[in-house]
Design an enzyme around this catalytic site. Sequence first.
Site, PDB file in Angstrom:
ATOM      1  N   GLU A 176       0.813  -1.227   0.000  1.00  0.00           N
ATOM      2  CA  GLU A 176       0.000   0.000   0.000  1.00  0.00           C
ATOM      3  C   GLU A 176       0.844   1.273   0.000  1.00  0.00           C
ATOM      4  OE1 GLU A 176      -2.982  -0.207   3.076  1.00  0.00           O
ATOM      5  OE2 GLU A 176      -4.041  -1.851   2.092  1.00  0.00           O
ATOM      6  N   GLU A 295      -5.609  -8.254  -0.625  1.00  0.00           N
ATOM      7  CA  GLU A 295      -6.351  -7.911   0.598  1.00  0.00           C
ATOM      8  C   GLU A 295      -7.792  -7.643   0.211  1.00  0.00           C
ATOM      9  OE1 GLU A 295      -4.991  -5.066   3.487  1.00  0.00           O
ATOM     10  OE2 GLU A 295      -2.876  -5.475   3.046  1.00  0.00           O
TER      11      GLU A 295
END
Length: 505
Positions: A176, A295
């Site tokens: 991320e 995710e």
Amino acid sequence: MSSQLKAQIVLDRNYKIARVDERIYGSFIEHLGRAVYGGIYDPHHEQADEQGFRKDVIHLVKELQVPIIRYPGGNFVSGYNWEDGVGPMRDRPRRLELAWRTIETNEIGTNEFADWANKVNADVMMAVNLGTRGIDAARNLLEYTNHPGGTYWSDLRKSHGYEKPHKFKTWCLGNEMDGPWQIGHKTAHEYGRIAKETAKAMKLVDPDIELVACGSSNTGMATFPEWEAITLDHTYEEVDYISLHQYYGNHENDPANYLAKNMDMDHFIKTVTSTCDYIKAKHRSKKTMHLSFDEWNVWYHSREADKKIEPWTISPPQLEDHYNFEDALLVGSMLITFLQHADRVKMACLAQLVNVIAPIMTENNGRAWKQTIFYPYMHTSIYGRGVSIKPILSSPKYDSKEFTDVPYIDCAAVFHEENEELTLFLVNKHLSETIHLNADIRSFEEYQVVEHLVLENDHLKAANTAESQNVVPHANGESTNEGGQLQIIVPKTSWNVIRLKKFMM
């Protein structure tokens, strides 16, 4: 069989999307909350094995047949020094863990997690720190885990008791990195450059690995999808996958809108796919970029409780969502969405696996149990292996606050030709009406129903606890095949698995 609402599906064995990569049923363990300590590892538990791993949790994970597990993060990895987690446990340092503001004891590290993954029959998807660290730490970790021996890092592994290399195949280049919350957050150009150079070095160490570049953290990011375009512009020939992350919640208690949110996931996948193909064309490449949705889950129940957690404690109960029945329905629809995109989505990780937004919950020194989302995840993992078949669906639709033309029926089909099995996965999103579904399966005319599993409950907020399993599937679904026409009763707000096998007449 009769019902006020009707839907139709045509299934033909020649309408192939792609062979399902079993790694779409992957999961995730991060050094976060009680995922590791109190989750998979609890040396004082009565069911702890010789390494301190909970055997009751191992049993539940093996029920899910998880093929690959991402580790060690997550936001955690962007501040993690992997060297802290190897060597004699008594010598390992305690560190301030900045991503979640806890104390990391480093009792569990790379080697122990590899051991645990072997116990649950899963491969490991490793992540390297591109937040506070970079090329050097990444190549050294890869040498430590994958090189046979005769070098500093590989011989260090041997001195730690691991003679044979772990041979981790799949590696994430950070986590991320588009997010301002990330330690070492970077712009797309900054990340693209470091990811490219790290990828080059890692593939020099081990040319057989495959690499995942960071994509957008969710569809709401201001940089989406420009982030993917810039990142891949730098890394297209060096990496094998681009990642996607997305979580959904029902903050407004609007179930009709909530159950439609897999349409956002579908749009996310299509947008990233288009961006990948644009960069492929721009680079005149012959390589097709695949997607790693590493995710995904429902996550909203625990957010307020997490704000009250005292910082700098050891494995506090963070992100412990207690899932209800409607959460299981959305998880089922998200899994169906992956199967509908099996040509491009080759890996996916339900985040996470134990305690932290997880299908499995535990008590410290106590019981372990299955949350509601355990069941659709388990069903697709077990029965969703083979070739994804494209269903031609005609379903009644509805509009919600965020979405229009939402089909009441979500459907995916998987054909396992070797075992002569066909499996349909269905969700009925209607809050009050049963739907009569006709599936034209004349292409599978010799196939008969052997099982129709249903997950249903009259209360959308029904949940499972250690004391009571209130939401569990039953095998009393109604479906029959008459001359290649499969007649299915799909109860209101339900998850359905219809399994067919070939019978010679």
